[in-house]
Scaffold this motif. Structure first.
Motif, PDB file in Angstrom:
ATOM      1  N   PHE A 175      -7.170 -10.308 -21.669  1.00  0.00           N
ATOM      2  CA  PHE A 175      -6.212  -9.365 -21.080  1.00  0.00           C
ATOM      3  C   PHE A 175      -5.709  -9.939 -19.757  1.00  0.00           C
ATOM      4  O   PHE A 175      -6.509 -10.313 -18.901  1.00  0.00           O
ATOM      5  N   ALA A 176      -4.404 -10.012 -19.590  1.00  0.00           N
ATOM      6  CA  ALA A 176      -3.824 -10.338 -18.285  1.00  0.00           C
ATOM      7  C   ALA A 176      -3.678  -9.037 -17.513  1.00  0.00           C
ATOM      8  O   ALA A 176      -3.124  -8.060 -18.027  1.00  0.00           O
ATOM      9  N   VAL A 177      -4.189  -9.014 -16.288  1.00  0.00           N
ATOM     10  CA  VAL A 177      -4.210  -7.777 -15.500  1.00  0.00           C
ATOM     11  C   VAL A 177      -3.696  -8.064 -14.093  1.00  0.00           C
ATOM     12  O   VAL A 177      -4.041  -9.087 -13.487  1.00  0.00           O
ATOM     13  N   ASP A 178      -2.897  -7.164 -13.583  1.00  0.00           N
ATOM     14  CA  ASP A 178      -2.401  -7.281 -12.205  1.00  0.00           C
ATOM     15  C   ASP A 178      -2.287  -5.882 -11.616  1.00  0.00           C
ATOM     16  O   ASP A 178      -2.240  -4.880 -12.343  1.00  0.00           O
ATOM     17  N   VAL A 179      -2.261  -5.811 -10.303  1.00  0.00           N
ATOM     18  CA  VAL A 179      -2.189  -4.531  -9.592  1.00  0.00           C
ATOM     19  C   VAL A 179      -1.128  -4.640  -8.503  1.00  0.00           C
ATOM     20  O   VAL A 179      -1.034  -5.658  -7.813  1.00  0.00           O
ATOM     21  N   GLU A 180      -0.358  -3.581  -8.345  1.00  0.00           N
ATOM     22  CA  GLU A 180       0.567  -3.472  -7.216  1.00  0.00           C
ATOM     23  C   GLU A 180       0.089  -2.335  -6.327  1.00  0.00           C
ATOM     24  O   GLU A 180      -0.178  -1.229  -6.798  1.00  0.00           O
ATOM     25  N   ARG A 181      -0.055  -2.631  -5.028  1.00  0.00           N
ATOM     26  CA  ARG A 181      -0.455  -1.625  -4.049  1.00  0.00           C
ATOM     27  C   ARG A 181       0.718  -1.333  -3.117  1.00  0.00           C
ATOM     28  O   ARG A 181       1.827  -1.767  -3.372  1.00  0.00           O
ATOM     29  N   ALA A 182       0.441  -0.618  -2.059  1.00  0.00           N
ATOM     30  CA  ALA A 182       1.501  -0.307  -1.087  1.00  0.00           C
ATOM     31  C   ALA A 182       1.014  -0.686   0.308  1.00  0.00           C
ATOM     32  O   ALA A 182       1.157   0.074   1.259  1.00  0.00           O
ATOM     33  N   SER A 183       0.422  -1.883   0.404  1.00  0.00           N
ATOM     34  CA  SER A 183      -0.104  -2.354   1.681  1.00  0.00           C
ATOM     35  C   SER A 183       1.007  -2.405   2.725  1.00  0.00           C
ATOM     36  O   SER A 183       2.121  -2.843   2.447  1.00  0.00           O
ATOM     37  N   SER A 220      -4.366   3.829   2.178  1.00  0.00           N
ATOM     38  CA  SER A 220      -5.309   3.421   1.139  1.00  0.00           C
ATOM     39  C   SER A 220      -4.873   2.109   0.507  1.00  0.00           C
ATOM     40  O   SER A 220      -3.721   1.680   0.629  1.00  0.00           O
ATOM     41  N   GLN A 221      -5.824   1.470  -0.192  1.00  0.00           N
ATOM     42  CA  GLN A 221      -5.527   0.273  -0.971  1.00  0.00           C
ATOM     43  C   GLN A 221      -5.560   0.602  -2.467  1.00  0.00           C
ATOM     44  O   GLN A 221      -5.849  -0.262  -3.294  1.00  0.00           O
ATOM     45  N   ARG A 222      -5.255   1.849  -2.797  1.00  0.00           N
ATOM     46  CA  ARG A 222      -5.274   2.274  -4.188  1.00  0.00           C
ATOM     47  C   ARG A 222      -4.190   1.559  -4.984  1.00  0.00           C
ATOM     48  O   ARG A 222      -3.195   1.060  -4.436  1.00  0.00           O
ATOM     49  N   SER A 252       7.610  -8.561  -3.914  1.00  0.00           N
ATOM     50  CA  SER A 252       6.173  -8.698  -3.680  1.00  0.00           C
ATOM     51  C   SER A 252       5.692  -7.830  -2.521  1.00  0.00           C
ATOM     52  O   SER A 252       4.538  -7.414  -2.499  1.00  0.00           O
ATOM     53  N   ALA A 253       6.560  -7.552  -1.549  1.00  0.00           N
ATOM     54  CA  ALA A 253       6.157  -6.743  -0.394  1.00  0.00           C
ATOM     55  C   ALA A 253       6.759  -5.345  -0.438  1.00  0.00           C
ATOM     56  O   ALA A 253       6.879  -4.682   0.589  1.00  0.00           O
ATOM     57  N   ALA A 254       7.127  -4.879  -1.616  1.00  0.00           N
ATOM     58  CA  ALA A 254       7.774  -3.571  -1.749  1.00  0.00           C
ATOM     59  C   ALA A 254       6.763  -2.437  -1.594  1.00  0.00           C
ATOM     60  O   ALA A 254       5.551  -2.639  -1.696  1.00  0.00           O
ATOM     61  N   ASP A 255       7.279  -1.247  -1.356  1.00  0.00           N
ATOM     62  CA  ASP A 255       6.445  -0.045  -1.285  1.00  0.00           C
ATOM     63  C   ASP A 255       6.272   0.483  -2.702  1.00  0.00           C
ATOM     64  O   ASP A 255       7.102   1.241  -3.208  1.00  0.00           O
ATOM     65  N   TRP A 256       5.150   0.117  -3.336  1.00  0.00           N
ATOM     66  CA  TRP A 256       4.937   0.468  -4.734  1.00  0.00           C
ATOM     67  C   TRP A 256       4.509   1.915  -4.925  1.00  0.00           C
ATOM     68  O   TRP A 256       4.318   2.363  -6.064  1.00  0.00           O
ATOM     69  N   SER A 257       4.407   2.669  -3.835  1.00  0.00           N
ATOM     70  CA  SER A 257       4.177   4.109  -3.984  1.00  0.00           C
ATOM     71  C   SER A 257       5.489   4.854  -4.211  1.00  0.00           C
ATOM     72  O   SER A 257       5.485   6.067  -4.446  1.00  0.00           O
ATOM     73  N   THR A 258       6.601   4.151  -4.156  1.00  0.00           N
ATOM     74  CA  THR A 258       7.915   4.742  -4.420  1.00  0.00           C
ATOM     75  C   THR A 258       7.968   5.316  -5.842  1.00  0.00           C
ATOM     76  O   THR A 258       7.491   4.685  -6.783  1.00  0.00           O
ATOM     77  N   ALA A 284      -7.959   8.638  16.773  1.00  0.00           N
ATOM     78  CA  ALA A 284      -6.971   9.699  16.533  1.00  0.00           C
ATOM     79  C   ALA A 284      -5.894   9.218  15.566  1.00  0.00           C
ATOM     80  O   ALA A 284      -5.444   9.966  14.687  1.00  0.00           O
ATOM     81  N   ARG A 285      -5.486   7.950  15.727  1.00  0.00           N
ATOM     82  CA  ARG A 285      -4.472   7.397  14.817  1.00  0.00           C
ATOM     83  C   ARG A 285      -5.034   7.247  13.401  1.00  0.00           C
ATOM     84  O   ARG A 285      -4.339   7.526  12.421  1.00  0.00           O
ATOM     85  N   GLU A 286      -6.301   6.811  13.296  1.00  0.00           N
ATOM     86  CA  GLU A 286      -6.927   6.676  11.978  1.00  0.00           C
ATOM     87  C   GLU A 286      -6.985   8.031  11.260  1.00  0.00           C
ATOM     88  O   GLU A 286      -6.692   8.131  10.067  1.00  0.00           O
ATOM     89  N   GLU A 287      -7.376   9.054  11.998  1.00  0.00           N
ATOM     90  CA  GLU A 287      -7.487  10.391  11.413  1.00  0.00           C
ATOM     91  C   GLU A 287      -6.143  10.844  10.855  1.00  0.00           C
ATOM     92  O   GLU A 287      -6.053  11.381   9.745  1.00  0.00           O
ATOM     93  N   LEU A 288      -5.081  10.622  11.609  1.00  0.00           N
ATOM     94  CA  LEU A 288      -3.748  11.008  11.158  1.00  0.00           C
ATOM     95  C   LEU A 288      -3.296  10.142   9.984  1.00  0.00           C
ATOM     96  O   LEU A 288      -2.697  10.647   9.022  1.00  0.00           O
ATOM     97  N   ALA A 289      -3.595   8.847  10.043  1.00  0.00           N
ATOM     98  CA  ALA A 289      -3.183   7.932   8.979  1.00  0.00           C
ATOM     99  C   ALA A 289      -3.852   8.295   7.653  1.00  0.00           C
ATOM    100  O   ALA A 289      -3.217   8.273   6.601  1.00  0.00           O
ATOM    101  N   ILE A 290      -5.136   8.638   7.717  1.00  0.00           N
ATOM    102  CA  ILE A 290      -5.849   9.031   6.509  1.00  0.00           C
ATOM    103  C   ILE A 290      -5.272  10.329   5.947  1.00  0.00           C
ATOM    104  O   ILE A 290      -5.049  10.462   4.737  1.00  0.00           O
ATOM    105  N   ALA A 291      -5.010  11.297   6.828  1.00  0.00           N
ATOM    106  CA  ALA A 291      -4.486  12.590   6.386  1.00  0.00           C
ATOM    107  C   ALA A 291      -3.122  12.442   5.717  1.00  0.00           C
ATOM    108  O   ALA A 291      -2.821  13.124   4.729  1.00  0.00           O
ATOM    109  N   GLN A 292      -2.305  11.535   6.235  1.00  0.00           N
ATOM    110  CA  GLN A 292      -0.958  11.365   5.695  1.00  0.00           C
ATOM    111  C   GLN A 292      -0.856  10.203   4.701  1.00  0.00           C
ATOM    112  O   GLN A 292       0.202   9.985   4.113  1.00  0.00           O
ATOM    113  N   ASP A 293      -1.952   9.461   4.519  1.00  0.00           N
ATOM    114  CA  ASP A 293      -1.963   8.257   3.683  1.00  0.00           C
ATOM    115  C   ASP A 293      -0.802   7.338   4.065  1.00  0.00           C
ATOM    116  O   ASP A 293       0.016   6.935   3.232  1.00  0.00           O
ATOM    117  N   VAL A 294      -0.772   7.015   5.345  1.00  0.00           N
ATOM    118  CA  VAL A 294       0.251   6.120   5.888  1.00  0.00           C
ATOM    119  C   VAL A 294      -0.458   5.003   6.639  1.00  0.00           C
ATOM    120  O   VAL A 294      -1.460   5.241   7.322  1.00  0.00           O
TER     121      VAL A 294
END
Length: 398
Positions: free
Chosen positions: A27-35, A40-42, A134-140, A222-232
């Motif tokens: 199986f060929a497998v690849d993943v696109e994230r929204a780094s 998250s790195q989901r 390759s650097a696109a926002d794959w959460s779009t 404080a920034r981490e807390e907000l980033a996690i809450a907004q997944d940004v």
């Protein structure tokens, strides 16, 4: 342009699982994230290809279960490019390969000068892949069809590339070496959480004083807390340089904080109360962070001649020999032996400092058996020679 539908419901996924089961081979497998866009790195897109089945594009946020898919994928090898980047996101979903073939790692072991996916596909198959997204926002959502075609092509040719690289590995006598390296990627444990992760703040070294560090810690958290809450991604909310500029300005009031022109970003103004509260917590903190934290990081080699002259001689004797052996094997030095491992055994060599002792030390640091076989004796010999024959002035200047 070919049309590539996205699997976004469990019933359609069930049909894809049946089709994949009817295919053959790896199986060929690849993943696109929204780094850079999401915290998250989901996985936001999973691409799978199998001969006799075709290409399937999965929308992970829209799917609820993967056990049937895992059952099929567990029946054969997965082919990935730079597997260590994709495996964590796949494992979050319960997708685990029985074994892998990493086309990037294989290309490095074979001595290919360019090891990006596009370069390897072009070199092995003569096919040019566009890397425009390759650097696109794959959460779009919805994902544009052009992006989906790009994603599909990332797996469509991967099995053919694998077959060519398998032949090259056999020709160079590196089949077993590659197998050890692939297994090491699979077995590599997750990195433990960092101690004081706020110290990664870019530009922190320009700030002075433990109280100032306490403010930096509170702002980062404080920034981490907000980033996690907004997944940004945190840097999209407020860049590191903006946080550091605000700390250095030492504002006396919330209004003064808002007036700092470098304090910009998506949330600098809308979350002003949050940032000012962090300032106040840092200024009121009774437990201040130390200026520095203990670290087992070695000093840079240029400082070794003063800090540890014997280690300096050992490293200067062994390094060119390891580099020469890597050149003979036709692979980058870091794939033959990670430079950090050589520095570790040079800085504090084992007792006895023979091939067996060096080999045990390298294994304890994570070296693979084939790496120990190739390098332990030559490193031991070099360490002995470093005591008998100091390096030339030219080597000392390197």
């Amino acid at each position: 342009m070919a049309e590539y539908p996205v699997i976004a419901d469990d019933d359609t996924l069930a049909d894809a699982v049946i089709a994949l089961a009817d295919g053959e081979g790896p199986f060929a497998v690849d993943v696109e994230r929204a780094s850079g866009f999401r915290y998250s790195q989901r996985a936001y897109l999973i691409q799978i290809f199998r001969r006799g089945a075709g290409v399937f594009l999965l929308d992970p946020p829209a799917l609820s279960r993967y056990d049937d898919l895992q059952g099929v994928l567990a029946t054969d090898e997965w082919v990935l490019h730079a597997a260590s980047q994709d495996l964590p996101s796949l494992r979050e979903l319960g997708l685990e390969p029985p074994r892998i073939f990493d086309t990037e790692l294989a290309s490095r072991l074979l001595g290919h000068e360019r090891v990006g996916l596009g370069a390897i596909v072009e070199e092995t198959l003569g096919i040019t892949l566009a890397k425009a997204h390759s650097a696109a926002d794959w959460s779009t959502r919805p994902l544009p069809q052009g992006w989906l075609e790009y994603a599909a092509l990332d797996v469509l040719h991967l099995i053919d590339v694998r077959d060519i690289l398998v032949a090259e590995l056999a020709e160079q006598g590196k089949t077993e070496i590659a197998a050890e390296e692939f297994q090491a990627v699979l077995d590599r444990p997750s990195k433990p959480p960092r101690t004081d992760p706020w110290r990664r703040l870019s530009g922190l070294h320009t700030l002075r004083g433990r109280r100032t560090l306490a403010i930096a810690r509170e702002l980062w958290e404080a920034r981490e807390e907000l980033a996690i809450a907004q997944d940004v991604s945190p840097g999209r909310l407020v860049p590191d340089r903006s946080l550091v500029a605000a700390i250095a300005a030492d504002p006396e009031s919330k209004r003064a904080l808002s007036a700092i022109k470098e304090f910009n970003g998506r949330a600098s103004r809308t979350e002003l109360d949050r940032w000012w509260a962090a300032f106040e917590r840092g200024r009121a903190a009774t437990v201040l962070p130390p200026d520095r934290v203990p670290s087992d990081t070695l000093p840079p080699p240029r400082a070794w001649s003063d800090r540890n002259p014997a280690a300096d001689l050992r490293l200067k004797a062994a390094r060119p020999i390891v580099e020469e052996r890597a050149s003979e094997l036709g692979m980058p030095t870091e794939n033959l032996l990670t430079p950090e491992l050589l520095r570790r055994v040079a800085w504090e060599p084992p007792e006895p400092t023979d091939a067996e002792g060096i080999g045990e030390a390298l294994r304890a640091l994570g070296a693979r058996s084939w790496q120990v076989h190739e390098t332990a004796q030559m490193i031991a010999d070099a360490f002995v020679a470093s005591v008998q024959e100091p390096p030339s002035p030219a080597e000392n200047d390197s």
